[in-house]
Design a protein around this motif. Structure first.
Motif, mmCIF file in Angstrom:
data_model
loop_
_atom_site.group_PDB
_atom_site.id
_atom_site.type_symbol
_atom_site.label_atom_id
_atom_site.label_comp_id
_atom_site.label_asym_id
_atom_site.label_seq_id
_atom_site.Cartn_x
_atom_site.Cartn_y
_atom_site.Cartn_z
ATOM 1 N N LYS A 49 -22.912 75.530 36.616
ATOM 2 C CA LYS A 49 -21.423 75.264 36.480
ATOM 3 C C LYS A 49 -20.924 76.085 37.629
ATOM 4 N N ARG A 50 -19.719 76.221 37.960
ATOM 5 C CA ARG A 50 -19.220 76.920 38.986
ATOM 6 C C ARG A 50 -18.637 78.354 38.302
ATOM 7 N N HIS A 51 -18.877 79.509 39.088
ATOM 8 C CA HIS A 51 -18.211 80.703 38.580
ATOM 9 C C HIS A 51 -16.750 80.437 38.648
ATOM 10 N N PRO A 52 -16.120 81.123 37.846
ATOM 11 C CA PRO A 52 -14.771 80.974 37.662
ATOM 12 C C PRO A 52 -14.031 81.294 38.805
ATOM 13 N N PHE A 53 -14.411 82.419 39.489
ATOM 14 C CA PHE A 53 -13.626 83.053 40.709
ATOM 15 C C PHE A 53 -13.440 81.922 41.640
ATOM 16 N N VAL A 54 -14.408 80.882 41.599
ATOM 17 C CA VAL A 54 -14.261 79.857 42.810
ATOM 18 C C VAL A 54 -13.119 79.198 42.777
ATOM 19 N N TYR A 55 -12.368 79.037 41.745
ATOM 20 C CA TYR A 55 -11.444 78.158 41.655
ATOM 21 C C TYR A 55 -9.958 78.990 42.095
ATOM 22 N N LEU A 56 -10.238 80.172 42.239
ATOM 23 C CA LEU A 56 -9.052 80.785 42.933
ATOM 24 C C LEU A 56 -9.267 80.914 44.245
ATOM 25 N N VAL A 57 -10.375 81.230 44.888
ATOM 26 C CA VAL A 57 -10.768 81.266 46.210
ATOM 27 C C VAL A 57 -10.401 79.624 46.834
ATOM 28 N N GLU A 58 -10.748 78.745 46.022
ATOM 29 C CA GLU A 58 -10.497 77.197 46.602
ATOM 30 C C GLU A 58 -8.903 76.988 46.457
ATOM 31 N N ALA A 59 -8.188 77.534 45.551
ATOM 32 C CA ALA A 59 -6.951 77.257 45.595
ATOM 33 C C ALA A 59 -5.983 77.997 46.556
ATOM 34 N N ALA A 60 -6.532 78.923 47.051
ATOM 35 C CA ALA A 60 -5.922 79.774 48.246
ATOM 36 C C ALA A 60 -6.208 79.099 49.335
ATOM 37 N N ASP A 61 -7.617 78.402 49.547
ATOM 38 C CA ASP A 61 -7.495 77.730 51.042
ATOM 39 C C ASP A 61 -7.003 76.485 50.865
ATOM 40 N N ASP A 62 -6.881 75.674 49.641
ATOM 41 C CA ASP A 62 -6.126 74.238 49.648
ATOM 42 C C ASP A 62 -4.544 74.452 49.906
ATOM 43 N N ILE A 63 -4.113 75.643 49.157
ATOM 44 C CA ILE A 63 -2.364 76.012 49.434
ATOM 45 C C ILE A 63 -2.346 76.217 50.883
ATOM 46 N N CYS A 64 -3.282 76.799 51.499
ATOM 47 C CA CYS A 64 -2.750 77.410 52.955
ATOM 48 C C CYS A 64 -3.000 75.887 53.780
ATOM 49 N N TYR A 65 -4.203 75.356 53.654
ATOM 50 C CA TYR A 65 -4.319 74.277 54.767
ATOM 51 C C TYR A 65 -3.508 73.228 54.712
ATOM 52 N N TYR B 10 -23.169 90.168 44.749
ATOM 53 C CA TYR B 10 -23.233 88.946 44.261
ATOM 54 C C TYR B 10 -22.176 88.300 43.815
ATOM 55 N N THR B 11 -21.160 89.282 43.448
ATOM 56 C CA THR B 11 -19.840 88.789 42.862
ATOM 57 C C THR B 11 -19.121 88.058 43.909
ATOM 58 N N THR B 12 -18.992 88.685 45.160
ATOM 59 C CA THR B 12 -18.267 88.101 46.171
ATOM 60 C C THR B 12 -18.996 86.743 46.944
ATOM 61 N N VAL B 13 -20.004 86.634 46.845
ATOM 62 C CA VAL B 13 -21.053 85.691 47.528
ATOM 63 C C VAL B 13 -20.558 84.400 46.377
ATOM 64 N N ALA B 14 -20.559 84.636 45.099
ATOM 65 C CA ALA B 14 -20.462 83.775 43.948
ATOM 66 C C ALA B 14 -18.929 82.961 44.242
ATOM 67 N N SER B 15 -17.967 83.803 44.728
ATOM 68 C CA SER B 15 -16.633 83.360 44.634
ATOM 69 C C SER B 15 -16.323 82.127 45.736
ATOM 70 N N ILE B 16 -17.557 82.183 46.704
ATOM 71 C CA ILE B 16 -17.342 81.117 47.661
ATOM 72 C C ILE B 16 -18.363 80.092 47.422
ATOM 73 N N LEU B 17 -19.366 79.748 46.441
ATOM 74 C CA LEU B 17 -20.138 78.918 45.847
ATOM 75 C C LEU B 17 -19.456 77.764 45.214
ATOM 76 N N LYS B 18 -18.890 76.826 45.967
ATOM 77 C CA LYS B 18 -17.925 75.890 45.550
ATOM 78 C C LYS B 18 -18.833 74.823 44.809
ATOM 79 N N TYR B 19 -19.883 74.666 45.392
ATOM 80 C CA TYR B 19 -20.874 73.423 45.030
ATOM 81 C C TYR B 19 -22.445 74.279 44.527
ATOM 82 N N PRO B 20 -22.358 74.508 43.283
ATOM 83 C CA PRO B 20 -23.525 75.362 42.898
ATOM 84 C C PRO B 20 -24.652 74.427 42.691
#
Length: 459
Positions: free
Chosen positions: A240-256, A184-194
């Protein structure tokens, strides 16, 4: 939310917690990287049409790079969070020091796995089909009337993020229960729009889009309960967003945002001087004490190969932005845990870094509006629209025509839930599962064959 309640070893579809030398979060990463859904990303366009001579990124290489940045962000933030538990909670200390990086790397691998062929144009084509055909008569009934209000909203605003959750968690016919069986932890990390589709509100980052279809609503409720996520509304479902989402989102935003500039230079869309100036401005503007702009420029000037020199600067900028994102996360952790942080980490950096805004401007004006990008969008839109026009009526009719019946036989076994007792919504999702799993090349080939442009053979 509290850090020591934000993770669990429990998995979707199973109560069993596996043992062995690999942690459950490492298993998540391995399951994803060896999956066919992940491999198919190699033939899905990132921004530019897949080229014949110059190497640029596709969704697979993009996802691997995002995972690399995500792992680094996990180490940067994890060690700082772990220090809060060093003498009070051994399990939380061990997780944040050693496992957060694995969770984020796995989440980053999975973040684009729900994108259909042709990316955002594929998403728009799916949505447009339902909007434009709402009053189309199928077996004496308008298309829209086959679905509930919430189901119809899902279809008219098809969302790749929600589709990723479905691919990862849905029990497809003949496959394992719980999809990939991720934690559940990994799935929650990509739930940008819960939230569900009828709760979208562009005024809030966590509701700008939606994160799950009606078919996965119960799974998300269970996930949120397991991870102690804050519920904003029960009806419609919003968390509300799971806090780990912000870090996955940041990695994506930085790369693209940064890597697209590198690709554009390789393809001659941007000049070397434009990219160098933009990257160096970011480095100077952020001005981290551990990254001296003058030294960086000196190393850059020593590299005579243009592509290698740009790659060096790209690496420096990504590293600087990753460190900045980690700093913002820790600085804003109270608001993030409280569910009141209505921003992204990269937007927060951009608010104080004008140079990063210039990178975004160049991307928007010179890259995303380039002829080759627009052409692939139009082509993909047409391909997906035509395939939907064939499959959707065939699925909803009590007695499909001979041509439609043949089309339904093309569905791979795992996407044939429509053969069992299924609602119209579930039947349509079967088609979207099939279509969204296609690569750009395969979708184009199926389109050409079904339109009679080419005749298939057994050779």
């Amino acid at each position: 939310m509290q850090y020591d309640q934000l993770f669990t070893h429990k998995r979707v579809g199973s109560d069993k917690i596996p043992s062995g030398p690999r942690s459950g979060f490492q298993r998540d990463y391995d399951r994803l990287i060896f999956s066919s859904a992940f491999r198919r990303l190699q033939n899905k366009t990132q921004v530019f049409p897949l080229p014949g001579t110059a190497f640029v990124h596709n969704r697979l290489t993009h996802s691997l790079e995002v995972a690399s940045v995500g792992r680094s962000l996990g180490k940067m933030t994890g060690e700082r969070i772990a220090s809060q538990f060093k003498h009070s909670n051994e399990e939380a200390y061990e997780f944040y020091k050693y496992e957060l990086s694995n969770v984020l790397a796995a989440g980053c691998l999975a973040h684009d796995i729900g994108n259909p062929a042709f990316g955002h144009s594929g998403e728009k084509a799916i949505s447009a089909y339902f909007v434009e055909n709402a009053q189309a008569i199928i077996d004496g009934q308008e298309l829209q009337n086959y679905f509930s209000e919430n189901e119809w909203k899902d279809l008219c605003t098809f969302e790749g993020n929600a589709n990723a959750i479905r691919i990862l968690t849905h029990s497809f016919r003949g496959r394992f229960k719980g999809g990939f069986g991720l934690t559940y932890t990994t799935v929650a990390s990509i739930l940008k729009y819960p939230c569900e589709s009828n709760a979208m509100d562009k005024g809030y980052k966590h509701r700008k889009k939606y994160g799950f279809f009606q078919s996965e609503k119960d799974t998300i409720k269970q996930l949120a309960w397991e991870l102690n996520m804050l519920q904003e509304s029960e009806q419609p479902v919003i968390y509300k967003r799971h806090p780990f989402v912000y870090l996955v989102e940041a990695a994506d935003d930085i790369c693209y945002s940064i890597v697209d500039m590198e690709d554009a230079q390789r393809l001659g869309i941007l000049q070397k001087e434009e990219v160098v100036e933009a990257f160096m401005e970011v480095i100077r503007n952020i001005n981290r004490p551990d990254e001296n702009a003058t030294k960086i420029l000196g190393y850059f000037n020593d590299i005579k190969d243009t592509n290698e020199a740009i790659a060096f600067l790209r690496a420096k900028v990504i590293n600087i932005l990753a460190n900045e994102a980690a700093d913002v996360f820790i600085a804003q952790q109270d608001d993030i845990l409280g569910g009141t942080f209505n921003n992204t980490l990269v937007d927060a950096i951009q608010d104080k870094c004008e140079a990063l805004k210039k990178v975004q401007y160049l991307s928007r004006t010179k890259i995303y509006n380039h002829d080759t990008v627009l052409q692939i969008e139009l082509a993909g839109y047409n391909v997906m629209s035509e395939l939907l026009q064939l499959f959707i009526p065939a699925l909803l009719k009590n007695k499909p025509s001979h041509r439609e019946a043949i089309a339904l036989k093309l569905f791979p076994y795992q996407f044939t839930e429509f053969e069992e007792k299924a609602s119209p919504y579930e039947k349509v999702l079967s088609a979207l599962d099939y279509l969204s799993g296609m690569t750009d090349e395969y979708a184009t080939e199926i389109y050409r064959r079904l339109k009679g442009i080419v005749i298939p053979n057994h050779g």
